[in-house]
Structure formats: structure tokens, C-alpha cells
Design an enzyme around this catalytic site. Sequence first.
Site, PDB file in Angstrom:
ATOM      1  N   LYS A 245     -46.109   3.848   0.965  1.00 23.78           N
ATOM      2  CA  LYS A 245     -46.647   2.495   1.158  1.00 23.78           C
ATOM      3  C   LYS A 245     -48.178   2.553   1.263  1.00 23.78           C
ATOM      4  O   LYS A 245     -48.763   3.612   1.429  1.00 23.78           O
ATOM      5  CB  LYS A 245     -46.115   1.900   2.487  1.00 23.78           C
ATOM      6  CG  LYS A 245     -44.627   1.636   2.559  1.00 23.78           C
ATOM      7  CD  LYS A 245     -44.261   0.336   1.903  1.00 23.78           C
ATOM      8  CE  LYS A 245     -42.789  -0.015   2.040  1.00 23.78           C
ATOM      9  NZ  LYS A 245     -41.821   1.007   1.737  1.00 23.78           N
TER      10      LYS A 245
ATOM     11  N   SER B 165     -41.013   1.066  -4.479  1.00 23.15           N
ATOM     12  CA  SER B 165     -41.770   0.218  -3.556  1.00 23.15           C
ATOM     13  C   SER B 165     -43.253   0.121  -3.918  1.00 23.15           C
ATOM     14  O   SER B 165     -43.958  -0.712  -3.374  1.00 23.15           O
ATOM     15  CB  SER B 165     -41.613   0.721  -2.119  1.00 23.15           C
ATOM     16  OG  SER B 165     -42.140   2.010  -2.004  1.00 23.15           O
TER      17      SER B 165
END
Lengths: 435, 193
Positions: free
Chosen positions: B153, B116
Site C-alpha cells: 500500500k 491493490s
Amino acid sequence: MPSAPFMLESFPRAILHLDGDAFFASVEQAVHPELKGRPVVTGKERGIIACASLEAKALGIRRGVPLFAARRRHPELVVLPSDYETYSLYSRRMFAIMRRYTPSVEEYSIDEGFADLSGLRRVFHASYQAIARRMQADIQKELDITAAVGLSLSKSLAKLASKFRKPAGLTAVRGRHIHLFLQHIPLEKVWGFGHNTVHLLTRYGLKTAYDFAERPAIWAQRLLGKIGGELWRELRGEAVYPICPEEKSAPASISKCKTFTAPSANREFIAAMLIRNLESAFIKLRRHRLRARAIAVILRERDFSETGLEAALSRATAATHEAVPLAKALFARVFQDGKEYRATTIILGKLEPDELAQPDLFEDRLRIDKLAQVSQAVDAVNERFGKHTLSLGSCLFLERHRQTERDERPVRKAALLPGETRRRRLAIPRLFIKV
Amino acid sequence: MPKTLKLQPKAALLRRFCRLEGRIPSYTEMLTLFGYRSKNAVHGLLGRLQQAGYIRKHKGKLALTARLSGAVKLLGAVPAGFPSPAEEELVDTINLEEFLVRRPEATYLLTVSGDSMVEAGIYPGDIILVEKGTTPKPHDIVVAQVDDEWTIKYFEQDAQGVRLAPANAKYKAIRPKRSLTIGGVVRAVIRKY
């Protein structure tokens, strides 16, 4: 109960005791966050629970319970092999955080320590309780584990206080409240009272630590000797035992114990386990620069009963080879054919510093020096290629041992980072989160 | 063909001896240590070690350099004479660990498995250094548990609250619905080749 306070001051001294809650299991939950909230126990490799997490304790699972018994009752139990490397790294960090507040920190064991906060209120512009709370919060935030803290006037009182509210509690006992606090403490909780002492004291009609502390000092001294007098003063708020910030000095004895999965009656195999323990014990002995003068061999039978023998070496030594004949002779006396054994233990006693070697007039100096060189060479090889790469021939019988789940290694040792080896890894704890 | 002399193993032997014994070996001891039969050979080797900066001569006696002892040399420890500017500069160096780790008690290693954050240069298999107990600032990369799911993230804040943005066009930003736990702030990425 009408009672008078032992003193009117609050904190003439401020001694703190910090105790990591379910330390091993909490560390496992910190590095494997998905295990939080689940009952976790460590000690898979031993077959006995070494540490139970708070969730497991809530199920009634205690330390020392055989794993199979705990699993039968609670199949949902998460059982992990002990990862002492990570526990030690966390322990070191916990003490480093304590040392941010005071240099006077005593590492009492891997998961508990004492700190002397006396006089620090002005430095931190905060009460002793606030300093303790900050220390606790730092540990919680940075290590993701909780600790119970006790704050009082002596080590004995601080230790009792930290046990008072577990987990994650903070208990401060001021000088003028000691007498109230001790009324809640049964005798057997007091640090230093074994069950014999407790029995003796109950015969005199004592129930709580308060009953003991309100007796005259001379009575405690006469009944329990010097230690009794010291504990009496500690419980009344006098710091008799000092905080020792030095690292624990050399050990008084070194012991190595290994349990094997299925109990075995195989003579060679059991002897091999014993010799392997002897090798490990001597490696540790040499690392501490010590020599041993006495060896004890203990075998544990299937029914957990133990038999053992102790003997003195003719001279203190640090060379494995010098001790092997004696260990084997002791083993031959202890071992009984046909009996099944589940563990072997070696204890090295009467340790002395390596430097004090005084040669004997009649000893075979040449041989002794050669054996010392052999041990050094073995250590050098094993340092390079891994522990026990070079070992005694008797240990070849270890191969007969079949692999079981107990041989499972902690993730840290099973999944090495590039550049790490079986013997040497980075001194930073690893988190095992899938991201 | 002349035999080439490898200095590093010899230096390692010397280091090991000094660590164990707490002193520099005598020439006689160096004979056995290095496996030589002549002290002249020892002398030659010491000359080479000196050239390479492993040892130095001080008042006619051998002394270890920081390269061999591994210790940071402090200016105050120089016994006589003025320290050379080169040595003075070395005092201000930090090692790689100090460079990467800001708070040693709160820093952990974590091996990344997801993709990610590839556009931020964090690939599966990379090792990240995570700092616990720090409040993240916007644009920090965080390891967080969002509604029971762990993820890595960018940490962003806007009028609607916390938003966790990936650095991969394949994924969308997420907003915690029930719970958000910050596991730590990412301070560095390590990738060995």
C-alpha cells in the site's frame, strides 16, 4: 573464588566474532515471514535436520536428528528443503555489512565470521561495544535475521563470548574481566578442545577454561604441545591467531555425499549414485582449477555404519573418465550383495593446482589430453543446458529411483522468474510474501 | 546463397576462452576454437569482431574491449595517448542493477500477487524491489504486515496515525488496529514482456 586478573587493560586489541542465530532456519523465516514464531527446520532433502529455528530448538529439536523422529513427536514442525542459494546470498550480505565497519573480516563459515575492530573507536566516535551493536542492528534491520556477537581480545575469547548469550546477544569481555568470564566456561566449550583433550585435562583436576589459563604456560605447552601453548595465550587475551581477510584458499579435499530416501540394495542404482557424486565432485574440482591424486569411496549402510576404501590414482587428474575405473573398482570391493545402503560418498584428496601438471615419461599423453578435452566439452555442454545433462552412462540407473518428498525443491528453484533458468538465477534473495 | 556469419556465438567462444585461460588465444588456437581450417578465415573473423567493437588492435596486438570482457574500463588503464571523448563519457555510466538498487545489501525481490496497487502501475505478476531497514516516508509504497495480514500500500501519516492507502478504487484504506510491521519500502517495479 579469589583470582587475579590476567591484565589490567580493557581492549588492547578488539576482535569480534559474529554468529548468525540458527542461520538457515532464520533465513527461511526472513523470506517466508509467515513462518516467524513457528518451529521451522531445514534439511528435508537429507532426511536429517540441518538447522532448527529458535522455536524448534525450544521444543528440544537439535541438528542431526532424523526427521521422522522429530515429526512424530512434533507434528506441527515446518520442514523445508535446504535452499543453499538463498543462504549463500544472505551470508554474502552479512559479511558485506561487517565490511562496512572494517576491511579486516574473516569469513570463517557460511554463518559466522571474525572482524578486527582494533583502533576503530576514533573513526566511529564510539566504543567497541557500540560499534558491535551497530553492526548487529544493521544485520537485524536489513537482513531480518539476528546474530550473536562476542567481543574480546583474541579469536578464541571472542568465539566463547558470542556463544555466551544466544540468540541476538552481545557479550564484551575486557582484558581485566577475562579471568571472571573464563570461570563460567566449561573446558569442552573452548575452541580447539576435543573430548579427548577435555578428558585429559579433567584428570588433572581442571573444570573450567579459567583453571586451564591460570596454570603456567610451560605446563600447557608440555601437556598439549604447540596448540596447547597457543590456546593458553589466546585464552589469556593475546591474539595469537590472526584474522585472515583473504577468501578461504583452495580446499584440501572435496567430498560429495548423497543420501537416498529408501535404503536400497540395488547394485546398479547405488553404483550410479556413487558415479553421480564422482561427477559432481569433479565438476567442483575443475571449477577450483585443481587436480586430485586420491579417491575415497564410502558407503553408509542402513544402520548408519560406514565402510570405505581409499586409493591413489597413478597421476593427479581433473578428468572424470580417468577416475571412473578406480572408483568402480573401489566400489566393487566395498559393496556387499544383500546389504542395504542409504548413502554414498566420494572424497577427492591430495589436491594440487592444475597448472603444476608435469607429464610423466611413460604415460599415454594422447589419451590423457583427449580425456581432459572430453571433460571440458562436458562442462561446456552442461553449463549451457544444465548440470548433469550430459553424464556418464552408469548414471542412467538413477531413473529407477522413485520420487519422494525429499526431491522437493526450494521455492526459489521451483518458481523461477521470467528469464531465470535452472542453472542461473538472479543474485538477489526473493521474499515469498503474498501481497 | 552466401553463408552469413553470426558474430555473437563467436564472441561468446572468445569470451569463454579468455575467461578460462586469462589470455587471448593465438591464431592457431582460434582455428580449433572457432572451427576453422584456415588462419585467413580467423583473420577475417577478427576483422569483423573489431568492426563490431568486440576486440581492438593495440600496438599491433589484439586486445579485448569492455564489450567482450564485460569489465568497466577506467581512464587510468588507458596505456597511451589521450582517451577519446566517447570513452571518457562511458566511465560515468552505471548498469541497470546499480540504477535500480540503491542499497544492495538490503534489497529483495518480491513477486506481486494482489491487485491493490494497480492504479500505481503495480500489477499481479510484477516483480518489485523491496528495500528493508528503511523508515518509510509519506507517499512511499510499502510492503507491510497489518494485524497479521501482509499487504502492499501507500504509506500515509495523518493526525490519527498511520494510514495505508491502496491504489485501487475497489479497496478502502486501512489503519492498523493491533500491530504494524514494515517489511520494506518498494523502490522499483520490474515487468518483462
